[in-house]
Design an enzyme around this catalytic site. Structure first.
Site, PDB file in Angstrom:
ATOM      1  N   ARG A 238       0.260   0.139  -8.459  1.00 23.37           N
ATOM      2  CA  ARG A 238       1.447  -0.338  -9.169  1.00 23.37           C
ATOM      3  C   ARG A 238       1.423  -0.132 -10.680  1.00 23.37           C
ATOM      4  NH1 ARG A 238       2.013  -6.296  -6.848  1.00 23.37           N
ATOM      5  NH2 ARG A 238       0.000  -5.946  -5.804  1.00 23.37           N
TER       6      ARG A 238
ATOM      7  N   GLU B  30      -7.317   6.353   2.189  1.00 27.13           N
ATOM      8  CA  GLU B  30      -6.215   6.302   3.163  1.00 27.13           C
ATOM      9  C   GLU B  30      -6.365   7.424   4.189  1.00 27.13           C
ATOM     10  OE1 GLU B  30      -2.141   5.145   1.428  1.00 27.13           O
ATOM     11  OE2 GLU B  30      -3.170   6.064  -0.274  1.00 27.13           O
TER      12      GLU B  30
END
Length: 367
Positions: A73, A246
């Site tokens: 973020r 990921e």
């Protein structure tokens, strides 16, 4: 009636969003009140209201900033917003998606972006994408054997019902399925040139290349809705870039996904007869090294989990300076490999939902 209930409830949501929006962008109280009056009149007349582009842009960025599951973020204010609310046909929507993919991929220098299409009206979707991500590999069951991505098994079957046929390899790129208010769902094949992929190699294990592993460069989430000020954008695909784990610690490593750890261990010559040898841990590290090194060699943006955690710490400091509370879903923020080596593992976060935000939706084919 609007997407969240009564017109009054929608106005309250709009006012809450506009208050934060105007405060953050330095707008005056007079400007805020004027805009709220405009929105109130529009809701009274139509039961809904329309965001300006500036509201749409900043709202989408705020939603990224507020998303509790995202470790990336820090870069929320760099999100490029494409306003495609005027596109209604499946063909036009697909062309906009191709533009998004090309912009985001950027020859490997990944750019965060979101493309926002028309919002719900009277609780009804104007259009939806069936895909979890714009780019994703198919999954097949053939003679009891799993080929490809098991997380795509159900969606792959839905694509086949629509007439699509893959080549049956572990890395078949799925088509994009689009459904609109006026059109039945149809699939669109992605041109090969539109899909940037990275062939994985290991800098010190020549045998790794023989595994024939690859992964796509840009994760573009397309199943979530964007909610800004009570307006629900159910078709708003967005992307950042990958954190290495990921791919290397989940997509390729999970037993119910590509389950590559045994093959990597074999390539490394590890003893897999006992868990005490920690062969899974060793193979996991080398698989993640292969992902990071291959993306770097290909000139494709990726971040390792240690750097991502440091970036998140910088985000926390900036939010503190802006007098905003940082919310987070701890189980999602910790990386799936060596989480205790990051500050996130040792810090609690409140998993409060702050709007604007992105929310999961049930796939249309499961309705």
């Amino acid at each position: 009636m609007n997407a969240i209930g009564t017109p009054n409830a929608l106005l309250m949501e709009a006012m809450e969003f506009l208050s934060g929006y105007c405060s953050e962008l330095g707008k005056t109280e007079s400007e805020l009140n004027s805009r709220i009056n405009e929105i109130k009149k529009e809701i009274d007349d139509k039961g809904t209201y329309t965001h300006t582009f500036d509201e749409l842009e900043h709202g989408a960025r705020m939603a990224w900033r507020n998303n509790n599951r995202c470790i990336g973020r820090l870069f929320w204010n760099t999100l490029t917003v494409f306003d495609e609310r005027g596109r209604e046909s499946a063909e036009d929507i697909f062309q906009a998606l191709l533009g998004h993919i090309e912009f985001a991929a950027n020859s490997g220098k990944i750019r965060p972006a979101i493309t926002i299409f028309a919002p719900q009206q009277n609780g009804q979707d104007k259009a939806r994408i069936w895909n979890h991500q714009l780019i994703r590999y198919a999954g097949y069951e053939q003679n009891g054997e799993l080929i490809g991505d098991s997380s795509s098994l159900e969606f792959t079957r839905e694509c086949e019902k629509l007439g699509w046929r893959g080549a049956g390899t572990p890395y078949d790129v799925l088509p994009i399925v689009i459904e609109t208010a006026h059109e039945e769902p149809r699939f669109f094949e992605l041109p090969q040139k539109a899909v940037l992929e990275v062939e994985l190699e290991h800098p010190e294990l020549p045998a790794f290349k023989e595994l024939g592993v690859k992964w796509y460069a840009v994760p573009i989430i397309s199943e979530m809705k964007l909610e800004i000020g009570g307006i629900h954008y159910t078709l708003a695909p967005f992307n950042g870039w990958y954190m290495g784990t990921e791919i290397g610690a989940r997509n390729l490593a999970d037993e119910d996904r590509y389950n590559l750890l045994p093959k990597v261990a074999e390539a490394m010559g590890l003893d897999t007869s006992s868990n005490r040898s920690l062969w899974k841990d060793k193979a996991l590290v080398e698989l993640n090294i292969a992902v990071l090194e291959s993306f770097q060699a290909a000139g494709v943006t990726i971040v390792d989990h240690h750097t991502a955690a440091k970036q998140f710490k910088s985000f926390e400091k900036k939010e503190e300076a802006a007098e905003r509370n940082v919310t987070g879903n701890w189980a999602w923020l910790i990386p799936p490999m060596s989480p205790a080596t990051t500050h996130i593992f040792h810090k609690p976060y409140k998993n409060d939902v702050v709007k604007p935000n992105y929310f999961y939706q049930k796939p249309p084919y499961l309705r």
